[in-house]
Design an enzyme around this catalytic site. Structure first.
Site, mmCIF file in Angstrom:
data_model
loop_
_atom_site.group_PDB
_atom_site.id
_atom_site.type_symbol
_atom_site.label_atom_id
_atom_site.label_comp_id
_atom_site.label_asym_id
_atom_site.label_seq_id
_atom_site.Cartn_x
_atom_site.Cartn_y
_atom_site.Cartn_z
ATOM 1 N N LYS A 22 34.013 24.811 37.922
ATOM 2 C CA LYS A 22 34.042 25.992 36.904
ATOM 3 C C LYS A 22 35.285 26.432 36.897
ATOM 4 O O LYS A 22 35.910 26.643 35.657
ATOM 5 C CB LYS A 22 32.399 26.733 36.974
ATOM 6 C CG LYS A 22 33.098 27.696 35.879
ATOM 7 C CD LYS A 22 31.449 28.300 35.994
ATOM 8 C CE LYS A 22 31.845 29.785 36.719
ATOM 9 N NZ LYS A 22 32.253 30.673 36.196
ATOM 10 N N ASN A 23 35.354 27.648 37.366
ATOM 11 C CA ASN A 23 36.561 27.715 37.856
ATOM 12 C C ASN A 23 38.092 27.131 37.580
ATOM 13 O O ASN A 23 39.506 28.166 36.919
ATOM 14 C CB ASN A 23 36.743 29.401 38.981
ATOM 15 C CG ASN A 23 35.467 30.401 38.420
ATOM 16 O OD1 ASN A 23 34.465 30.208 37.866
ATOM 17 N ND2 ASN A 23 35.477 31.079 39.421
ATOM 18 N N CYS A 116 30.775 43.582 32.620
ATOM 19 C CA CYS A 116 28.879 42.402 32.982
ATOM 20 C C CYS A 116 28.662 42.367 34.176
ATOM 21 O O CYS A 116 28.515 43.627 34.247
ATOM 22 C CB CYS A 116 30.058 40.964 33.111
ATOM 23 S SG CYS A 116 30.978 40.961 34.848
ATOM 24 N N ARG A 121 35.019 44.904 33.796
ATOM 25 C CA ARG A 121 35.019 44.420 34.131
ATOM 26 C C ARG A 121 36.806 44.146 33.564
ATOM 27 O O ARG A 121 37.015 44.315 31.973
ATOM 28 C CB ARG A 121 35.105 42.547 33.481
ATOM 29 C CG ARG A 121 35.400 41.487 34.113
ATOM 30 C CD ARG A 121 34.488 40.334 35.595
ATOM 31 N NE ARG A 121 34.941 39.697 36.186
ATOM 32 C CZ ARG A 121 34.204 38.197 35.677
ATOM 33 N NH1 ARG A 121 32.524 38.814 36.078
ATOM 34 N NH2 ARG A 121 34.586 37.305 36.524
ATOM 35 N N ASP A 306 33.099 35.664 45.286
ATOM 36 C CA ASP A 306 31.959 34.453 45.311
ATOM 37 C C ASP A 306 31.275 34.041 46.148
ATOM 38 O O ASP A 306 30.015 33.248 45.500
ATOM 39 C CB ASP A 306 32.262 33.067 44.266
ATOM 40 C CG ASP A 306 32.792 33.969 42.803
ATOM 41 O OD1 ASP A 306 32.506 35.127 42.616
ATOM 42 O OD2 ASP A 306 33.813 33.301 42.363
ATOM 43 N N ARG A 398 25.111 28.545 34.266
ATOM 44 C CA ARG A 398 26.475 28.730 34.001
ATOM 45 C C ARG A 398 27.824 28.210 35.115
ATOM 46 O O ARG A 398 28.915 28.215 35.326
ATOM 47 C CB ARG A 398 26.867 30.306 33.961
ATOM 48 C CG ARG A 398 25.953 30.907 32.851
ATOM 49 C CD ARG A 398 26.788 31.975 32.815
ATOM 50 N NE ARG A 398 27.824 32.158 33.296
ATOM 51 C CZ ARG A 398 27.949 33.561 33.576
ATOM 52 N NH1 ARG A 398 27.801 34.215 35.078
ATOM 53 N NH2 ARG A 398 29.687 33.406 34.158
HETATM 54 C C1 UD1 Z 1 38.137 35.338 38.881
HETATM 55 C C2 UD1 Z 1 37.237 33.869 39.030
HETATM 56 C C3 UD1 Z 1 35.301 34.907 39.432
HETATM 57 C C4 UD1 Z 1 35.693 35.562 41.226
HETATM 58 C C5 UD1 Z 1 37.076 36.594 39.943
HETATM 59 C C6 UD1 Z 1 37.757 36.517 41.771
HETATM 60 C C7 UD1 Z 1 37.037 32.845 36.906
HETATM 61 C C8 UD1 Z 1 36.414 32.600 35.647
HETATM 62 N N1 UD1 Z 1 36.293 33.961 38.081
HETATM 63 O O1 UD1 Z 1 36.723 36.258 37.890
HETATM 64 O O2 UD1 Z 1 34.351 33.405 40.052
HETATM 65 O O3 UD1 Z 1 34.657 36.340 41.542
HETATM 66 O O4 UD1 Z 1 38.261 35.625 39.779
HETATM 67 O O5 UD1 Z 1 38.202 36.134 42.636
HETATM 68 O O6 UD1 Z 1 37.696 31.953 37.652
HETATM 69 N N2 UD1 Z 1 41.115 43.732 37.384
HETATM 70 C C9 UD1 Z 1 41.069 44.725 37.341
HETATM 71 N N3 UD1 Z 1 42.119 44.496 35.704
HETATM 72 C C10 UD1 Z 1 41.810 43.643 35.554
HETATM 73 C C11 UD1 Z 1 41.867 42.089 35.691
HETATM 74 C C12 UD1 Z 1 41.014 42.643 36.698
HETATM 75 O O7 UD1 Z 1 41.339 45.745 37.533
HETATM 76 O O8 UD1 Z 1 43.171 43.217 34.063
HETATM 77 C C13 UD1 Z 1 39.922 44.163 39.386
HETATM 78 C C14 UD1 Z 1 38.221 43.062 38.815
HETATM 79 O O9 UD1 Z 1 37.687 44.861 37.601
HETATM 80 C C15 UD1 Z 1 38.060 42.917 39.918
HETATM 81 C C16 UD1 Z 1 39.789 41.885 40.935
HETATM 82 O O10 UD1 Z 1 40.247 43.018 39.320
HETATM 83 O O11 UD1 Z 1 37.580 44.476 40.663
HETATM 84 C C17 UD1 Z 1 39.509 41.373 41.122
HETATM 85 O O12 UD1 Z 1 39.408 40.573 38.900
HETATM 86 P P1 UD1 Z 1 39.706 39.146 38.963
HETATM 87 O O13 UD1 Z 1 40.749 38.559 40.403
HETATM 88 O O14 UD1 Z 1 41.361 38.953 37.476
HETATM 89 O O15 UD1 Z 1 38.469 38.455 38.804
HETATM 90 P P2 UD1 Z 1 38.695 37.897 37.188
HETATM 91 O O16 UD1 Z 1 39.766 36.443 37.325
HETATM 92 O O17 UD1 Z 1 37.957 37.983 36.067
#
Ligand code: UD1
Length: 417
Positions: A22-23, A116, A121, A306, A398
Protein backbone atom coordinates in the site's frame (compact mmCIF):
# COMPACT_ATOMS: atom_id res chain seq x y z
CA UNK A 1 -20.56 -0.89 9.86
CA UNK A 2 -18.80 -4.18 9.11
CA UNK A 3 -16.90 -6.23 11.64
CA UNK A 4 -14.63 -9.27 11.73
CA UNK A 5 -15.65 -12.16 13.93
CA UNK A 6 -12.87 -14.51 14.99
CA UNK A 7 -13.09 -17.84 16.83
CA UNK A 8 -9.67 -17.91 18.46
CA UNK A 9 -7.40 -20.73 19.49
CA UNK A 10 -6.58 -22.39 16.16
CA UNK A 11 -3.02 -23.13 15.12
CA UNK A 12 -2.45 -21.49 11.70
CA UNK A 13 -0.64 -23.53 9.05
CA UNK A 14 -0.19 -23.03 5.33
CA UNK A 15 1.04 -20.63 2.70
CA UNK A 16 0.18 -16.96 2.21
CA UNK A 17 0.94 -14.87 -0.87
CA UNK A 18 1.77 -11.35 0.18
CA UNK A 19 -0.11 -8.44 -1.42
CA UNK A 20 1.53 -5.48 -3.11
CA UNK A 21 2.60 -2.66 -0.79
CA UNK A 22 0.00 0.00 0.00
CA UNK A 23 2.65 2.53 1.04
CA UNK A 24 4.43 2.02 -2.25
CA UNK A 25 1.35 1.93 -4.49
CA UNK A 26 0.07 5.30 -3.20
CA UNK A 27 3.14 7.40 -4.10
CA UNK A 28 3.48 5.40 -7.34
CA UNK A 29 -0.07 6.34 -8.36
CA UNK A 30 0.71 9.98 -7.56
CA UNK A 31 3.95 9.70 -9.56
CA UNK A 32 2.00 8.50 -12.61
CA UNK A 33 0.86 12.14 -12.98
CA UNK A 34 4.39 13.15 -13.93
CA UNK A 35 4.64 10.92 -16.98
CA UNK A 36 2.73 11.85 -20.12
CA UNK A 37 0.86 8.82 -21.40
CA UNK A 38 -0.23 5.54 -19.92
CA UNK A 39 1.26 3.84 -16.88
CA UNK A 40 0.25 0.38 -15.69
CA UNK A 41 0.91 -0.88 -12.19
CA UNK A 42 0.70 -4.62 -11.60
CA UNK A 43 0.52 -6.26 -8.15
CA UNK A 44 -1.45 -3.27 -6.92
CA UNK A 45 -3.34 -4.14 -3.71
CA UNK A 46 -7.11 -3.67 -3.86
CA UNK A 47 -7.65 -1.41 -0.87
CA UNK A 48 -9.92 1.50 0.00
CA UNK A 49 -6.90 3.85 0.02
CA UNK A 50 -6.01 2.75 -3.53
CA UNK A 51 -9.58 3.39 -4.72
CA UNK A 52 -9.37 6.84 -3.08
CA UNK A 53 -6.09 7.57 -4.93
CA UNK A 54 -7.76 6.52 -8.21
CA UNK A 55 -10.66 8.88 -7.50
CA UNK A 56 -8.16 11.71 -7.04
CA UNK A 57 -6.45 10.82 -10.32
CA UNK A 58 -9.81 10.73 -12.14
CA UNK A 59 -10.79 14.10 -10.68
CA UNK A 60 -7.52 15.58 -11.98
CA UNK A 61 -8.39 14.36 -15.47
CA UNK A 62 -6.57 11.00 -15.69
CA UNK A 63 -8.30 7.99 -17.16
CA UNK A 64 -8.01 5.32 -14.49
CA UNK A 65 -8.81 1.64 -14.92
CA UNK A 66 -8.73 -1.12 -12.31
CA UNK A 67 -8.63 -4.67 -13.60
CA UNK A 68 -7.92 -7.16 -10.81
CA UNK A 69 -4.62 -6.15 -9.29
CA UNK A 70 -3.65 -4.09 -12.32
CA UNK A 71 -4.28 -0.37 -12.21
CA UNK A 72 -3.63 1.80 -15.23
CA UNK A 73 -3.67 5.57 -15.46
CA UNK A 74 -3.61 7.58 -18.66
CA UNK A 75 -2.35 11.00 -17.67
CA UNK A 76 -2.29 12.61 -21.14
CA UNK A 77 -5.05 15.09 -20.28
CA UNK A 78 -4.47 16.54 -16.88
CA UNK A 79 -6.93 19.39 -16.45
CA UNK A 80 -7.30 20.05 -12.73
CA UNK A 81 -4.71 21.13 -10.20
CA UNK A 82 -7.05 21.07 -7.22
CA UNK A 83 -7.83 18.11 -4.95
CA UNK A 84 -11.25 18.68 -3.36
CA UNK A 85 -11.58 18.51 0.39
CA UNK A 86 -13.77 15.37 0.46
CA UNK A 87 -11.16 13.43 -1.54
CA UNK A 88 -8.33 14.73 0.67
CA UNK A 89 -10.24 13.52 3.75
CA UNK A 90 -10.74 10.03 2.33
CA UNK A 91 -7.04 9.39 2.59
CA UNK A 92 -4.59 11.15 4.90
CA UNK A 93 -1.63 10.37 2.70
CA UNK A 94 -3.14 12.30 -0.23
CA UNK A 95 -0.56 15.01 0.57
CA UNK A 96 1.72 12.89 -1.61
CA UNK A 97 -0.11 14.28 -4.65
CA UNK A 98 1.27 17.76 -3.92
CA UNK A 99 4.80 17.25 -5.30
CA UNK A 100 3.52 15.40 -8.37
CA UNK A 101 0.85 17.95 -9.31
CA UNK A 102 3.34 20.80 -8.84
CA UNK A 103 5.91 18.98 -10.95
CA UNK A 104 3.48 18.49 -13.81
CA UNK A 105 1.29 21.64 -13.66
CA UNK A 106 3.23 24.16 -11.57
CA UNK A 107 0.17 24.82 -9.44
CA UNK A 108 -1.74 22.85 -6.80
CA UNK A 109 -4.56 23.56 -4.39
CA UNK A 110 -5.53 21.14 -1.68
CA UNK A 111 -6.77 21.11 1.88
CA UNK A 112 -4.43 20.79 4.81
CA UNK A 113 -4.37 17.12 5.89
CA UNK A 114 -4.68 18.00 9.61
CA UNK A 115 -4.39 15.43 12.40
CA UNK A 116 -5.13 11.72 12.23
CA UNK A 117 -5.50 8.62 14.40
CA UNK A 118 -1.76 8.64 15.10
CA UNK A 119 -1.75 12.18 16.49
CA UNK A 120 -0.78 15.42 14.73
CA UNK A 121 0.49 14.78 11.22
CA UNK A 122 2.45 17.94 10.37
CA UNK A 123 3.71 18.64 6.86
CA UNK A 124 6.13 21.45 7.72
CA UNK A 125 9.11 19.49 6.36
CA UNK A 126 7.33 18.94 3.00
CA UNK A 127 6.40 22.62 2.72
CA UNK A 128 9.74 24.12 3.67
CA UNK A 129 11.50 21.89 1.10
CA UNK A 130 9.05 22.87 -1.66
CA UNK A 131 9.54 26.56 -0.78
CA UNK A 132 13.28 26.06 -1.28
CA UNK A 133 12.51 24.71 -4.75
CA UNK A 134 10.69 27.91 -5.77
CA UNK A 135 7.12 27.17 -4.68
CA UNK A 136 5.06 29.94 -3.08
CA UNK A 137 2.68 28.47 -0.53
CA UNK A 138 -0.28 30.28 1.00
CA UNK A 139 -2.06 28.61 3.88
CA UNK A 140 -5.54 30.02 4.47
CA UNK A 141 -8.85 28.64 5.73
CA UNK A 142 -7.40 25.13 5.95
CA UNK A 143 -6.38 25.24 2.27
CA UNK A 144 -2.92 25.16 0.78
CA UNK A 145 -2.46 27.25 -2.31
CA UNK A 146 0.82 26.31 -3.97
CA UNK A 147 2.25 27.93 -7.05
CA UNK A 148 5.55 27.78 -8.88
CA UNK A 149 6.32 31.44 -9.51
CA UNK A 150 9.11 31.23 -12.10
CA UNK A 151 10.21 27.65 -12.40
CA UNK A 152 10.60 24.66 -10.16
CA UNK A 153 14.30 24.57 -9.43
CA UNK A 154 16.62 22.03 -7.88
CA UNK A 155 17.84 22.76 -4.34
CA UNK A 156 20.00 21.37 -1.57
CA UNK A 157 17.63 20.13 1.11
CA UNK A 158 18.69 18.91 4.52
CA UNK A 159 15.79 17.17 6.23
CA UNK A 160 15.54 17.68 10.02
CA UNK A 161 14.03 14.17 10.21
CA UNK A 162 14.03 11.44 7.53
CA UNK A 163 10.30 11.81 6.80
CA UNK A 164 9.04 9.24 4.30
CA UNK A 165 6.29 11.46 2.88
CA UNK A 166 8.54 14.53 2.63
CA UNK A 167 11.29 12.56 0.85
CA UNK A 168 8.67 11.28 -1.63
CA UNK A 169 7.15 14.72 -2.21
CA UNK A 170 10.57 16.28 -2.83
CA UNK A 171 11.52 13.50 -5.26
CA UNK A 172 8.23 13.96 -7.11
CA UNK A 173 8.72 17.71 -7.38
CA UNK A 174 12.41 17.40 -8.31
CA UNK A 175 12.29 14.98 -11.24
CA UNK A 176 10.94 17.61 -13.64
CA UNK A 177 12.61 20.59 -11.92
CA UNK A 178 15.43 22.61 -13.46
CA UNK A 179 18.84 21.46 -12.25
CA UNK A 180 19.97 19.23 -9.44
CA UNK A 181 18.25 18.48 -6.14
CA UNK A 182 20.13 16.92 -3.26
CA UNK A 183 18.18 15.48 -0.31
CA UNK A 184 20.33 14.94 2.78
CA UNK A 185 19.03 12.83 5.70
CA UNK A 186 16.49 11.32 3.27
CA UNK A 187 14.20 8.48 4.36
CA UNK A 188 15.68 5.10 3.37
CA UNK A 189 12.49 3.02 3.41
CA UNK A 190 12.09 0.43 0.60
CA UNK A 191 9.05 2.40 -0.63
CA UNK A 192 11.44 5.27 -1.50
CA UNK A 193 13.58 2.91 -3.56
CA UNK A 194 10.48 1.53 -5.29
CA UNK A 195 9.34 5.05 -6.21
CA UNK A 196 12.80 5.95 -7.57
CA UNK A 197 12.93 2.73 -9.63
CA UNK A 198 9.58 3.50 -11.23
CA UNK A 199 10.43 7.14 -11.95
CA UNK A 200 13.81 6.17 -13.43
CA UNK A 201 12.03 3.69 -15.74
CA UNK A 202 9.88 6.63 -16.89
CA UNK A 203 13.02 8.62 -17.75
CA UNK A 204 13.91 10.31 -14.44
CA UNK A 205 17.47 10.56 -13.11
CA UNK A 206 17.41 9.69 -9.42
CA UNK A 207 20.54 8.41 -7.72
CA UNK A 208 21.06 7.06 -4.20
CA UNK A 209 17.48 6.08 -3.25
CA UNK A 210 17.71 3.81 -0.22
CA UNK A 211 20.70 5.76 1.08
CA UNK A 212 20.64 8.92 3.18
CA UNK A 213 21.64 11.21 0.33
CA UNK A 214 19.49 11.20 -2.80
CA UNK A 215 20.47 13.20 -5.87
CA UNK A 216 17.98 14.04 -8.58
CA UNK A 217 18.95 15.56 -11.93
CA UNK A 218 15.89 17.28 -13.35
CA UNK A 219 14.76 16.13 -16.84
CA UNK A 220 12.36 17.78 -19.32
CA UNK A 221 9.97 14.93 -19.91
CA UNK A 222 8.76 11.67 -18.38
CA UNK A 223 6.79 8.95 -20.14
CA UNK A 224 4.58 6.22 -18.69
CA UNK A 225 5.62 2.58 -18.26
CA UNK A 226 4.59 -0.75 -16.76
CA UNK A 227 5.71 -1.38 -13.20
CA UNK A 228 5.21 -4.08 -10.57
CA UNK A 229 4.50 -2.77 -7.06
CA UNK A 230 6.86 -4.27 -4.47
CA UNK A 231 5.53 -6.67 -1.78
CA UNK A 232 3.97 -5.22 1.37
CA UNK A 233 6.48 -5.60 4.21
CA UNK A 234 3.95 -4.67 6.91
CA UNK A 235 1.38 -7.20 5.63
CA UNK A 236 4.21 -9.78 5.68
CA UNK A 237 5.04 -8.92 9.30
CA UNK A 238 1.34 -9.11 10.21
CA UNK A 239 0.98 -12.65 8.84
CA UNK A 240 4.26 -13.76 10.46
CA UNK A 241 2.77 -12.49 13.73
CA UNK A 242 -0.42 -14.47 13.05
CA UNK A 243 1.80 -17.56 12.82
CA UNK A 244 3.77 -16.58 15.94
CA UNK A 245 0.82 -15.98 18.26
CA UNK A 246 -0.98 -19.19 17.25
CA UNK A 247 2.11 -21.42 17.58
CA UNK A 248 1.69 -21.97 13.85
CA UNK A 249 3.76 -22.83 10.80
CA UNK A 250 3.39 -20.48 7.84
CA UNK A 251 5.25 -19.90 4.61
CA UNK A 252 4.97 -16.43 3.11
CA UNK A 253 5.47 -16.25 -0.64
CA UNK A 254 6.15 -13.17 -2.80
CA UNK A 255 7.97 -11.23 -0.08
CA UNK A 256 11.27 -9.35 0.11
CA UNK A 257 12.89 -10.95 3.20
CA UNK A 258 15.52 -8.21 3.47
CA UNK A 259 12.80 -5.58 3.97
CA UNK A 260 11.88 -7.14 7.30
CA UNK A 261 15.39 -7.77 8.57
CA UNK A 262 14.71 -5.71 11.70
CA UNK A 263 11.69 -7.80 12.72
CA UNK A 264 13.08 -11.29 12.16
CA UNK A 265 15.47 -11.15 15.18
CA UNK A 266 12.55 -10.03 17.36
CA UNK A 267 10.47 -13.06 16.34
CA UNK A 268 13.54 -15.24 16.90
CA UNK A 269 13.96 -13.78 20.38
CA UNK A 270 10.38 -14.90 21.02
CA UNK A 271 11.50 -18.46 20.22
CA UNK A 272 10.22 -18.71 16.62
CA UNK A 273 12.28 -20.40 13.92
CA UNK A 274 12.49 -18.42 10.71
CA UNK A 275 14.06 -19.29 7.44
CA UNK A 276 14.11 -17.19 4.28
CA UNK A 277 14.90 -18.28 0.76
CA UNK A 278 14.42 -16.33 -2.50
CA UNK A 279 11.13 -14.46 -2.07
CA UNK A 280 9.81 -16.67 0.75
CA UNK A 281 9.92 -16.56 4.53
CA UNK A 282 8.98 -19.54 6.64
CA UNK A 283 8.05 -19.32 10.32
CA UNK A 284 7.54 -22.09 12.85
CA UNK A 285 6.44 -20.87 16.27
CA UNK A 286 6.65 -22.60 19.65
CA UNK A 287 3.57 -23.24 21.83
CA UNK A 288 4.58 -20.55 24.32
CA UNK A 289 6.50 -17.49 23.21
CA UNK A 290 9.32 -15.80 25.08
CA UNK A 291 9.29 -12.04 25.85
CA UNK A 292 11.49 -9.51 24.09
CA UNK A 293 13.84 -7.30 26.13
CA UNK A 294 13.23 -4.04 24.30
CA UNK A 295 11.93 -2.90 20.92
CA UNK A 296 12.54 0.67 19.76
CA UNK A 297 10.75 1.94 16.66
CA UNK A 298 13.02 4.01 14.39
CA UNK A 299 13.26 4.98 10.72
CA UNK A 300 14.26 2.19 8.29
CA UNK A 301 16.32 0.02 8.43
CA UNK A 302 15.44 -0.21 12.16
CA UNK A 303 12.21 -1.64 13.61
CA UNK A 304 9.20 -0.05 11.83
CA UNK A 305 6.57 1.90 13.75
CA UNK A 306 3.91 0.26 11.56
CA UNK A 307 4.79 -3.13 13.09
CA UNK A 308 4.69 -1.91 16.68
CA UNK A 309 1.01 -2.51 17.49
CA UNK A 310 1.00 -5.89 15.74
CA UNK A 311 4.10 -7.20 17.50
CA UNK A 312 2.77 -5.80 20.82
CA UNK A 313 -0.33 -7.98 20.41
CA UNK A 314 1.86 -11.06 20.03
CA UNK A 315 3.91 -10.15 23.13
CA UNK A 316 0.70 -10.04 25.19
CA UNK A 317 0.88 -13.85 25.19
CA UNK A 318 4.61 -14.26 25.82
CA UNK A 319 5.85 -15.70 29.10
CA UNK A 320 7.38 -12.62 30.75
CA UNK A 321 7.82 -8.87 30.37
CA UNK A 322 8.58 -7.00 27.16
CA UNK A 323 9.27 -3.30 26.67
CA UNK A 324 8.41 -1.17 23.64
CA UNK A 325 9.55 2.38 22.92
CA UNK A 326 7.57 4.17 20.19
CA UNK A 327 9.82 6.89 18.79
CA UNK A 328 8.03 7.89 15.59
CA UNK A 329 4.42 8.81 16.35
CA UNK A 330 3.04 10.45 19.49
CA UNK A 331 -0.25 8.64 19.66
CA UNK A 332 0.38 5.08 18.65
CA UNK A 333 -0.88 3.16 21.68
CA UNK A 334 -4.61 3.55 21.05
CA UNK A 335 -5.04 -0.20 20.51
CA UNK A 336 -3.74 -0.83 24.04
CA UNK A 337 -7.10 0.03 25.66
CA UNK A 338 -8.78 -2.55 23.40
CA UNK A 339 -6.15 -5.23 24.15
CA UNK A 340 -6.75 -4.63 27.87
CA UNK A 341 -10.42 -5.53 27.32
CA UNK A 342 -9.18 -8.89 26.02
CA UNK A 343 -7.26 -9.53 29.23
CA UNK A 344 -3.84 -8.18 28.21
CA UNK A 345 -1.59 -6.60 30.84
CA UNK A 346 0.02 -3.49 29.34
CA UNK A 347 1.07 -0.24 30.96
CA UNK A 348 1.96 2.78 28.87
CA UNK A 349 3.66 5.98 29.81
CA UNK A 350 4.52 8.44 27.06
CA UNK A 351 6.57 6.61 24.46
CA UNK A 352 6.97 3.44 26.53
CA UNK A 353 4.74 0.37 26.83
CA UNK A 354 5.46 -2.40 29.31
CA UNK A 355 3.80 -5.64 28.33
CA UNK A 356 3.43 -8.36 30.93
CA UNK A 357 2.56 -11.57 29.07
CA UNK A 358 -0.60 -13.37 30.22
CA UNK A 359 -1.57 -17.04 29.97
CA UNK A 360 -4.83 -16.29 28.21
CA UNK A 361 -6.50 -13.59 26.17
CA UNK A 362 -10.30 -13.60 26.07
CA UNK A 363 -12.56 -12.89 23.11
CA UNK A 364 -14.82 -9.83 23.38
CA UNK A 365 -15.98 -6.91 21.22
CA UNK A 366 -13.17 -4.49 20.43
CA UNK A 367 -12.94 -1.50 18.13
CA UNK A 368 -10.23 -0.88 15.52
CA UNK A 369 -8.84 2.56 16.28
CA UNK A 370 -6.48 2.80 13.31
CA UNK A 371 -5.07 0.59 10.56
CA UNK A 372 -2.23 -1.24 12.34
CA UNK A 373 -3.95 -1.04 15.74
CA UNK A 374 -6.92 -2.79 14.10
CA UNK A 375 -4.65 -5.49 12.66
CA UNK A 376 -3.20 -5.97 16.16
CA UNK A 377 -6.69 -6.75 17.48
CA UNK A 378 -7.21 -9.37 14.76
CA UNK A 379 -3.88 -10.97 15.70
CA UNK A 380 -4.87 -11.02 19.38
CA UNK A 381 -8.28 -12.45 18.46
CA UNK A 382 -6.64 -15.39 16.65
CA UNK A 383 -5.11 -16.51 19.95
CA UNK A 384 -7.94 -15.50 22.30
CA UNK A 385 -10.27 -17.93 23.99
CA UNK A 386 -13.77 -17.68 22.51
CA UNK A 387 -15.17 -15.16 20.06
CA UNK A 388 -13.61 -11.78 19.28
CA UNK A 389 -15.53 -9.22 17.28
CA UNK A 390 -13.42 -6.42 15.81
CA UNK A 391 -15.62 -3.49 14.81
CA UNK A 392 -14.84 -0.35 12.77
CA UNK A 393 -12.83 -2.43 10.30
CA UNK A 394 -12.81 0.32 7.67
CA UNK A 395 -9.38 1.11 9.11
CA UNK A 396 -8.16 -2.45 8.48
CA UNK A 397 -9.53 -2.42 4.92
CA UNK A 398 -7.34 0.60 4.18
CA UNK A 399 -4.27 -1.61 4.34
CA UNK A 400 -5.13 -5.32 4.06
CA UNK A 401 -6.60 -6.97 1.01
CA UNK A 402 -9.32 -9.37 2.29
CA UNK A 403 -7.57 -10.10 5.58
CA UNK A 404 -10.26 -12.62 6.53
CA UNK A 405 -9.76 -14.66 3.34
CA UNK A 406 -5.98 -14.68 3.69
CA UNK A 407 -6.15 -15.88 7.31
CA UNK A 408 -8.87 -18.44 6.49
CA UNK A 409 -6.49 -20.10 3.99
CA UNK A 410 -4.22 -20.98 6.90
CA UNK A 411 -7.01 -22.40 9.04
CA UNK A 412 -8.26 -19.37 10.98
CA UNK A 413 -11.96 -19.20 11.72
CA UNK A 414 -12.70 -15.63 10.80
CA UNK A 415 -15.55 -14.02 8.92
CA UNK A 416 -16.79 -10.61 7.89
CA UNK A 417 -20.18 -9.64 9.20
C1 UD1 B 1 4.72 6.96 6.22
C2 UD1 B 1 3.82 5.77 6.12
C3 UD1 B 1 3.34 5.34 7.50
C4 UD1 B 1 4.53 5.11 8.42
C5 UD1 B 1 5.44 6.33 8.43
C6 UD1 B 1 6.73 6.13 9.22
C7 UD1 B 1 2.72 6.06 3.96
C8 UD1 B 1 1.47 6.32 3.22
N1 UD1 B 1 2.67 6.13 5.29
O1 UD1 B 1 3.95 8.03 6.77
O2 UD1 B 1 2.60 4.13 7.36
O3 UD1 B 1 4.06 4.88 9.72
O4 UD1 B 1 5.83 6.66 7.07
O5 UD1 B 1 7.43 5.04 8.74
O6 UD1 B 1 3.76 5.77 3.38
N2 UD1 B 1 6.82 14.76 10.55
C9 UD1 B 1 6.91 16.11 10.87
N3 UD1 B 1 6.80 17.02 9.84
C10 UD1 B 1 6.61 16.63 8.54
C11 UD1 B 1 6.54 15.26 8.23
C12 UD1 B 1 6.65 14.33 9.28
O7 UD1 B 1 7.06 16.50 12.01
O8 UD1 B 1 6.52 17.51 7.66
C13 UD1 B 1 6.92 13.76 11.65
C14 UD1 B 1 5.60 12.97 11.81
O9 UD1 B 1 4.68 13.67 12.64
C15 UD1 B 1 6.08 11.70 12.44
C16 UD1 B 1 7.44 11.47 11.80
O10 UD1 B 1 7.85 12.75 11.30
O11 UD1 B 1 6.24 11.87 13.84
C17 UD1 B 1 7.42 10.44 10.69
O12 UD1 B 1 6.58 10.84 9.68
P1 UD1 B 1 6.77 10.44 8.14
O13 UD1 B 1 8.02 9.64 7.97
O14 UD1 B 1 6.61 11.67 7.32
O15 UD1 B 1 5.51 9.50 7.92
P2 UD1 B 1 4.49 9.52 6.73
O16 UD1 B 1 5.20 9.75 5.45
O17 UD1 B 1 3.35 10.41 7.07
Amino acid sequence: MQSLVIEGGRRLCGEIQIQGAKNSALPLLAAAILGQGETTFTNCPLLTDIYAACRILSYLGCKCKIDGNTVSADTSNLVNFEVPDDLMREMRSSIIFLGAILGRLGECRLSFPGGCELGPRPIDIHLSALRKMGVTIKEEYGMLDCRVEKELSGAKINLPFPSVGATENIMLAAVLAKGQTEIKNAAREPEITDLAKYLNLCGAKIYGAGESTITIEGVDFLHGCQYEVMPDRIAAITYLCAGAITGGEINLAKVCPEHIDAVIPVLEEMGCHLYSYADNIYINAPKRLKPVKIIRTMPYPAFPTDAQAIVSAVLCKAKGTSIIVENIFENRYKHVGELLKMGADIKTEGKVAIIQGVNKLYGTTVCATDLRGGAALVIAGLAAEGKTEVTNIKHIDRGYESIEKVLSFTGAKIERK
